[in-house]
Design a protein around this motif. Structure first.
Motif, short mmCIF file in Angstrom:
data_model
loop_
_atom_site.label_atom_id
_atom_site.label_comp_id
_atom_site.label_asym_id
_atom_site.label_seq_id
_atom_site.Cartn_x
_atom_site.Cartn_y
_atom_site.Cartn_z
N UNK A 38 0.83 -1.20 0.00
CA UNK A 38 0.00 0.00 0.00
C UNK A 38 0.86 1.26 0.00
N UNK A 39 1.92 1.26 0.81
CA UNK A 39 2.87 2.37 0.85
C UNK A 39 4.26 1.81 0.55
N UNK A 40 4.81 2.03 -0.65
CA UNK A 40 6.10 1.43 -1.00
C UNK A 40 7.27 1.94 -0.18
N UNK A 41 7.08 3.03 0.57
CA UNK A 41 8.15 3.56 1.40
C UNK A 41 8.07 3.09 2.85
N UNK A 42 7.02 2.36 3.21
CA UNK A 42 6.87 1.89 4.59
C UNK A 42 7.86 0.77 4.87
N UNK A 43 8.31 0.69 6.13
CA UNK A 43 9.30 -0.30 6.54
C UNK A 43 8.59 -1.58 6.97
N UNK A 44 8.70 -2.63 6.19
CA UNK A 44 8.18 -3.97 6.48
C UNK A 44 6.74 -3.96 6.99
N UNK A 45 5.81 -3.39 6.23
CA UNK A 45 4.42 -3.35 6.72
C UNK A 45 3.78 -4.72 6.83
N UNK A 46 4.16 -5.65 5.95
CA UNK A 46 3.56 -6.99 5.99
C UNK A 46 3.92 -7.70 7.29
N UNK A 47 5.20 -7.67 7.65
CA UNK A 47 5.64 -8.31 8.88
C UNK A 47 5.01 -7.66 10.10
N UNK A 48 4.87 -6.35 10.08
CA UNK A 48 4.26 -5.65 11.21
C UNK A 48 2.79 -6.04 11.37
N UNK A 49 2.09 -6.23 10.26
CA UNK A 49 0.68 -6.64 10.35
C UNK A 49 0.56 -8.06 10.90
N UNK A 50 1.47 -8.94 10.49
CA UNK A 50 1.46 -10.28 11.04
C UNK A 50 1.71 -10.26 12.55
N UNK A 51 2.68 -9.47 12.98
CA UNK A 51 2.97 -9.37 14.41
C UNK A 51 1.82 -8.70 15.16
N UNK A 52 1.13 -7.79 14.50
CA UNK A 52 -0.01 -7.11 15.12
C UNK A 52 -1.11 -8.11 15.50
N UNK A 53 -1.27 -9.16 14.72
CA UNK A 53 -2.30 -10.16 15.01
C UNK A 53 -2.04 -10.89 16.32
N UNK A 54 -0.79 -10.95 16.75
CA UNK A 54 -0.48 -11.62 18.01
C UNK A 54 -0.20 -10.64 19.15
N UNK A 55 -0.47 -9.36 18.94
CA UNK A 55 -0.39 -8.40 20.04
C UNK A 55 0.86 -7.55 20.08
N UNK A 56 1.70 -7.59 19.02
CA UNK A 56 2.90 -6.76 19.00
C UNK A 56 2.58 -5.40 18.39
N UNK A 57 2.99 -4.34 19.08
CA UNK A 57 2.82 -2.98 18.59
C UNK A 57 4.17 -2.26 18.68
N UNK A 58 4.56 -1.61 17.60
CA UNK A 58 5.83 -0.91 17.61
C UNK A 58 5.79 0.30 18.52
N UNK A 59 4.63 0.91 18.68
CA UNK A 59 4.53 2.13 19.46
C UNK A 59 4.34 1.89 20.95
N UNK A 60 4.07 0.66 21.38
CA UNK A 60 3.89 0.35 22.79
C UNK A 60 4.93 -0.68 23.23
N UNK A 61 5.30 -0.65 24.51
CA UNK A 61 6.36 -1.51 25.01
C UNK A 61 5.86 -2.84 25.56
N UNK A 62 4.56 -3.01 25.69
CA UNK A 62 4.01 -4.22 26.26
C UNK A 62 3.35 -5.08 25.18
N UNK A 63 3.45 -6.38 25.39
CA UNK A 63 2.76 -7.32 24.50
C UNK A 63 1.34 -7.56 25.00
#
Length: 426
Positions: A38-63
């Protein structure tokens, strides 16, 4: 009346919020399945979305607590049944252990990666800092470094989507083949011998499940197949998330070092007045790239150690099963597991070797720069970069086993040795 109005308003808000979350989740999945990001300049958006499904957020320190349900599926549906349930013969024991080792690599390996979420979050922030330096804020024509990052993002997104489809297909084949064979056995028994003839059941997963009769009962087999489907669904997600995130991150770090090399080559075409400014930029980018590799090594240390040990055991038990039983449909499923593990291990070794090689190239490029023609302050900055480049940029298992293609060949040789020993014992 006021109380009823408040309750209705809260219920309406909760329904709207839940519907909004569902729509966001469906939209995220739809975006993930596109070959182009969707955004060709975004850093690894696909991996971040996969991690988001299990509760990982780059902007927060807790899982979030979603990850614990993933671990619960492994313990309750795999570990306890396979360890505590009896097996009828040695062949089923070998197949059961082979499956347990494979799923341990998938579930526990993914959990070991997520446990290091603080290091990985810092790594993503450092990568974003590097990218912010490369992408100018003003409306300028795209530089070669920008085009390199955009091409990398497109390639990673295409590979990630295709790999997810491959994994879903492989999982359905592994789960569906025994079901179809059992269904054929049921129809054949009823048509040729009558309803009282014993039926041969082909299990999706080897082993019993808390007293459930999945070896002689059609209903027990159907119930166990549903449990196995749940196990395969979570395993496919864990495998895709772990592999795509790790490979994407290693490739990203290699590309960052390549961009540092591009900046070093550009120094030979830089005027004497601007050399100090450009060298400071090179030092900044090089320091960020080295920081990324160090954080990546901290994140992957235990994951690589587990992958290395379990990969050897998976190869040994799968080949041992084929040597004892022969090549059949069940052995084909075992080969599917072994191929998946082999490709995963080879991918880690290949990209880690590329990372180390790229770091050495940057060091050689910096040494070949005509630093002797510049003033002493410039020479000191060049010496600083060369000194920092002397440390090998290696990803290690447990901090002392370097992951590279040489290790992959050693693992293959040691697997054959372990297989010979197991064959003699049995």
């Amino acid at each position: 009346m006021a109380f009823l109005t408040t309750v209705q308003a809260r219920i309406s808000f909760q329904n709207t919020h839940s519907c909004g979350q569902c729509r966001c989740g469906c939209a995220a999945i739809t975006i993930m399945l596109r070959l182009s990001p969707e955004d060709p300049k975004a850093v690894m958006p696909f991996a971040k979305r996969l991690l988001w499904l299990s509760g990982f957020r780059q902007e927060t320190e807790q899982l979030e607590k979603k990850i614990f349900f993933n671990l619960f599926v492994y313990v309750a549906a795999l570990l306890i049944p396979k360890v505590c349930s009896p097996y009828p013969d040695s062949e089923t024991i070998i197949r059961g252990l082979s499956e347990l080792i494979f799923f341990t690599n998938v579930y526990v390996g993914y959990y070991c990666f997520v446990v290091q979420h603080r290091h990985y979050r810092d790594l993503l922030n450092e990568i974003q800092s590097f990218v912010n330096v490369v992408y100018p804020t003003s409306q300028q024509p795209e530089s070669p470094s920008e085009r390199t990052l955009i091409k990398l993002n497109v390639k990673i997104n295409k590979f990630s989507v295709l790999y997810c489809w491959y994994l879903a297909t492989a999982g359905l084949i592994y789960w569906g083949t025994p079901c179809l064979m059992t269904y054929h056995s049921v129809l054949k028994a009823k048509a040729e011998y009558g309803p009282n003839h014993p039926i041969r059941f082909y299990p999706n997963l080897e082993g019993s499940f808390y007293g459930l009769d999945n070896r002689t009962s059609v209903y027990g087999y159907a119930a166990f197949s549903i449990v196995a489907l749940l196990v395969f669904a979570f395993a496919s997600y864990n495998n895709a998330t772990k592999l795509l995130t790790i490979l994407s991150t290693i490739k990203y770090c290699s590309t960052l070092l390549q961009l540092v090399g591009v900046e070093v080559d550009n120094l030979n075409h830089t005027s004497s007045e601007a050399i100090s400014r450009e060298l400071k930029k090179v030092i900044q980018l090089h320091q960020l790239a080295l920081r990324c590799v160090a954080l990546l090594n901290q994140t992957l240390s235990f994951v690589m150690a587990l992958q290395l040990a379990l990969c050897i055991l998976t190869w040994c038990f799968t080949l041992l099963y084929i040597l004892i039983v022969g090549f059949n449909a069940i052995a084909t499923n075992g080969l599917l597991i072994m191929i998946n593990m082999t490709l995963e291990m080879f991918g880690y070794c290949f990209f880690c070797t590329e990372l180390d090689t790229t770091g050495k190239i940057v060091s050689r490029q910096m040494y070949e720069f005509r630093w002797e023609q510049h003033r002493p302050t410039v020479q000191k900055m060049v010496a600083m970069i060369i000194a920092r480049s002397q440390t090998p940029l290696q990803i290690t298992a447990c901090g002392f086993i370097p992951i590279n293609l040489e290790l992959f060949t050693k693992v293959v040789k040691h697997s054959y040795t372990v297989l010979a020993v197991l064959k003699d014992l049995i």
